[in-house]
Motif scaffolding. Structure first.
Motif, PDB file in Angstrom:
ATOM      1  N   LYS A 159      -0.785 -62.002-111.271  1.00  0.00           N
ATOM      2  CA  LYS A 159      -1.519 -62.944-110.499  1.00  0.00           C
ATOM      3  C   LYS A 159      -0.576 -63.397-109.384  1.00  0.00           C
ATOM      4  O   LYS A 159      -0.910 -64.557-108.826  1.00  0.00           O
ATOM      5  N   SER A 177     -18.596 -63.063-112.810  1.00  0.00           N
ATOM      6  CA  SER A 177     -17.077 -62.980-113.084  1.00  0.00           C
ATOM      7  C   SER A 177     -16.762 -63.020-114.406  1.00  0.00           C
ATOM      8  O   SER A 177     -17.298 -63.884-115.108  1.00  0.00           O
ATOM      9  N   GLU A 233     -13.074 -71.336-118.840  1.00  0.00           N
ATOM     10  CA  GLU A 233     -13.549 -71.441-117.933  1.00  0.00           C
ATOM     11  C   GLU A 233     -15.117 -70.902-117.732  1.00  0.00           C
ATOM     12  O   GLU A 233     -15.124 -69.740-118.180  1.00  0.00           O
ATOM     13  N   SER A 250      -7.812 -61.457-110.015  1.00  0.00           N
ATOM     14  CA  SER A 250      -7.576 -62.371-110.904  1.00  0.00           C
ATOM     15  C   SER A 250      -7.638 -61.868-112.368  1.00  0.00           C
ATOM     16  O   SER A 250      -7.163 -62.473-113.227  1.00  0.00           O
ATOM     17  N   ASP A 281     -11.955 -62.208-107.362  1.00  0.00           N
ATOM     18  CA  ASP A 281     -12.137 -62.066-108.892  1.00  0.00           C
ATOM     19  C   ASP A 281     -11.657 -61.010-109.466  1.00  0.00           C
ATOM     20  O   ASP A 281     -11.037 -61.216-110.686  1.00  0.00           O
ATOM     21  N   LEU A 314      -2.212 -65.295-106.467  1.00  0.00           N
ATOM     22  CA  LEU A 314      -2.910 -66.635-106.307  1.00  0.00           C
ATOM     23  C   LEU A 314      -1.650 -67.548-105.744  1.00  0.00           C
ATOM     24  O   LEU A 314      -1.958 -68.285-105.136  1.00  0.00           O
ATOM     25  N   PRO A 359       1.797 -69.192-114.414  1.00  0.00           N
ATOM     26  CA  PRO A 359       1.174 -70.550-114.059  1.00  0.00           C
ATOM     27  C   PRO A 359      -0.478 -70.327-114.237  1.00  0.00           C
ATOM     28  O   PRO A 359      -0.801 -68.895-113.747  1.00  0.00           O
ATOM     29  N   PHE A 360      -1.233 -71.108-114.778  1.00  0.00           N
ATOM     30  CA  PHE A 360      -2.620 -70.991-114.729  1.00  0.00           C
ATOM     31  C   PHE A 360      -3.171 -71.851-114.114  1.00  0.00           C
ATOM     32  O   PHE A 360      -2.953 -73.245-113.872  1.00  0.00           O
ATOM     33  N   TYR A 361      -4.058 -71.423-113.009  1.00  0.00           N
ATOM     34  CA  TYR A 361      -4.461 -72.370-111.937  1.00  0.00           C
ATOM     35  C   TYR A 361      -5.876 -72.890-111.884  1.00  0.00           C
ATOM     36  O   TYR A 361      -6.957 -72.341-112.422  1.00  0.00           O
ATOM     37  N   PHE A 386     -15.345 -63.089-102.460  1.00  0.00           N
ATOM     38  CA  PHE A 386     -15.230 -63.373-103.914  1.00  0.00           C
ATOM     39  C   PHE A 386     -15.028 -62.184-104.918  1.00  0.00           C
ATOM     40  O   PHE A 386     -14.227 -62.791-105.841  1.00  0.00           O
ATOM     41  N   ASP A 398     -13.034 -74.564-111.535  1.00  0.00           N
ATOM     42  CA  ASP A 398     -12.455 -73.071-111.472  1.00  0.00           C
ATOM     43  C   ASP A 398     -12.113 -73.061-109.751  1.00  0.00           C
ATOM     44  O   ASP A 398     -12.870 -73.763-108.893  1.00  0.00           O
ATOM     45  N   ILE A 399     -10.818 -72.466-109.606  1.00  0.00           N
ATOM     46  CA  ILE A 399     -10.227 -72.327-108.213  1.00  0.00           C
ATOM     47  C   ILE A 399     -11.150 -71.761-107.414  1.00  0.00           C
ATOM     48  O   ILE A 399     -11.092 -71.907-106.031  1.00  0.00           O
ATOM     49  N   PHE A 400     -11.964 -70.389-107.847  1.00  0.00           N
ATOM     50  CA  PHE A 400     -12.612 -69.765-107.012  1.00  0.00           C
ATOM     51  C   PHE A 400     -14.070 -70.202-106.681  1.00  0.00           C
ATOM     52  O   PHE A 400     -14.682 -70.136-105.459  1.00  0.00           O
ATOM     53  N   ASP A 401     -14.908 -70.495-107.782  1.00  0.00           N
ATOM     54  CA  ASP A 401     -16.237 -70.781-107.638  1.00  0.00           C
ATOM     55  C   ASP A 401     -16.614 -72.097-107.892  1.00  0.00           C
ATOM     56  O   ASP A 401     -17.718 -72.796-107.774  1.00  0.00           O
TER      57      ASP A 401
HETATM   58  N1  LIG Z   1     -13.706 -67.122-111.142  1.00  0.00           N
HETATM   59  C1  LIG Z   1     -12.532 -66.801-111.013  1.00  0.00           C
HETATM   60  N2  LIG Z   1     -11.964 -65.572-111.173  1.00  0.00           N
HETATM   61  N3  LIG Z   1     -11.333 -67.856-110.881  1.00  0.00           N
HETATM   62  C2  LIG Z   1     -10.080 -67.385-110.892  1.00  0.00           C
HETATM   63  C3  LIG Z   1      -9.296 -68.171-112.297  1.00  0.00           C
HETATM   64  C4  LIG Z   1      -7.940 -68.002-112.149  1.00  0.00           C
HETATM   65  C5  LIG Z   1      -7.426 -68.507-113.677  1.00  0.00           C
HETATM   66  N4  LIG Z   1      -7.564 -69.948-113.808  1.00  0.00           N
HETATM   67  C6  LIG Z   1      -5.793 -68.222-113.645  1.00  0.00           C
HETATM   68  O1  LIG Z   1      -4.999 -69.050-113.193  1.00  0.00           O
HETATM   69  O2  LIG Z   1      -5.615 -67.076-114.191  1.00  0.00           O
END
Ligand SMILES: NC(=[NH2+])NCCC[C@H](N)C(=O)O
Length: 338
Positions: free
Chosen positions: A202, A27, A164, A197, A194, A205, A87-89, A190, A253-256
């Motif tokens: 976004k 990613s 990240e 994002s 990915d 999300l 927003p950044f997650y 995933f 990280d919200i995904f992995d």
């Molecule tokens: N492995 C990933 N793509 N994780 C998602 C990250 C999203 C990122 N923090 C955002 O808000 O834009």
């Protein structure tokens, strides 16, 4: 020689090829589709010129070019404000004590809270390099050129920088943290999430991400083990960033579930140890190896060179370095030890 410079629209094909070499597995915030990437390059060109459209935040994309044949071997980015207006997650890992005085039990329970706390902090992102260059000087150059750029344009960036780091993914493509958590809400692989994002909007999300805190003990063992762990392919990057002064804190990280590294901008190693000098005189290929950058905004360039520092602020470098930077005697440059 290796040169880091701003990405140009003509680089599109080569950047796409690099984004592809990562395989579907890896990613990054680099879109793998031509249209999204084209837009990203256009925004970057405007950002380097200081002409970002109203309501958008600057997003810079750099390429690592082999100056002999013009081949691009890597890409790296800086988003001036994480989330770029949205927003950044992240997840924030916190702890609660569940205790009963009557029963005499007390247990510390880890909880993941959805967080927007890192929104608007400067973000290092989109780092992709040909696998054979991982851990080499070219790798150092590509990653650290961004910090020299920040040093030179400090007012464009915020007081903290975050990155990240790619989290754990198995050889078969499975992502333990995603499989235990995200998959239940997003109903997609995933890779698909990915990819979304990395594209510009976004909103998905906001729509799909679970709003409630997550109890870590309810996740699979593999997901719990993956929390805050970098993927093997990220280890060289992780080490480099650690040397720069980045540290893992409570964000994931919200995904992995990979770690999010944080640093104070003004304490970044390359920023603190770099100096402005004036180009003067020629020098041979020996002496101290350094990173050298020059130029503002769209004319920013960074490469590796041998330097001979004299007293005062004058600096001697080989002629080919002068040429690559497009600078001449009396011009200002910035150097940092390799
Ligand atoms: N492995 C990933 N793509 N994780 C998602 C990250 C999203 C990122 N923090 C955002 O808000 O834009």
């Amino acid at each position: 020689m290796w040169l880091v410079r701003p990405a140009q629209p003509d680089d599109l094909k080569q950047i796409l090829a690099i984004a592809g070499t990562q395989g579907a597995r890896l990613s990054s915030t680099l879109p793998k589709e031509s249209d999204a990437l084209k837009q990203k390059i256009e925004l970057s060109v405007a950002s380097f010129k200081g002409q970002v459209p109203e309501g958008q935040a600057p997003r810079f994309l750099f390429v690592l070019e082999n100056s002999e044949d013009g081949a691009i071997a890597g890409v790296a980015g800086i988003d001036a404000r994480a989330g770029s207006g949205e927003p950044f997650y992240s997840y924030r890992k916190d702890a609660l004590i569940h205790a009963s005085h009557e029963l005499g039990v007390s247990r510390k329970v880890e909880v993941l809270y959805p967080s927007h706390a890192l929104t608007d902090q400067t973000l290092l992102c989109s780092f992709v390099i040909r696998p054979e260059l991982r851990g080499t000087e070219a790798f150092d150059l590509l990653s650290r050129a961004r910090i020299l750029f920040i040093a030179e344009h400090r007012e464009w960036f915020t007081s903290r920088v975050v990155v990240e780091i790619q989290g754990v993914q198995n050889d078969d493509g499975g992502v333990p943290f995603w499989d235990s958590l995200g998959r239940h809400f997003f109903n997609m692989d995933f890779d698909a999430a990915d990819r979304y994002s990395a594209s510009l909007s976004k909103t998905f999300l906001a729509e799909m991400m679970p709003h409630n805190p997550i109890y870590v003990s309810l996740l699979s063992d593999a997901a719990q083990a993956a929390l805050g762990k970098p993927h093997d392919v990220s280890s060289a990057n992780y080490e480099l960033l650690t040397r720069e002064g980045f540290q893992a804190g409570c964000y994931l990280d919200i995904f992995d579930g990979g770690p999010v590294l944080e640093a104070r901008t003004d304490s970044l190693h390359s920023l603190v140890t770099s100096h402005r000098k004036v180009l003067h005189g020629r020098h041979e290929d020996d002496g101290e190896a350094c990173l050298i950058s020059a130029g503002e905004g769209e004319s920013f360039r960074c490469t590796l060179t041998w330097v001979d520092e004299s007293l005062e602020d004058e600096l001697k470098v080989p002629v080919k370095t002068w040429n690559l930077l497009g600078k001449s005697a009396g011009d200002a440059v910035r150097i940092a030890p390799l």
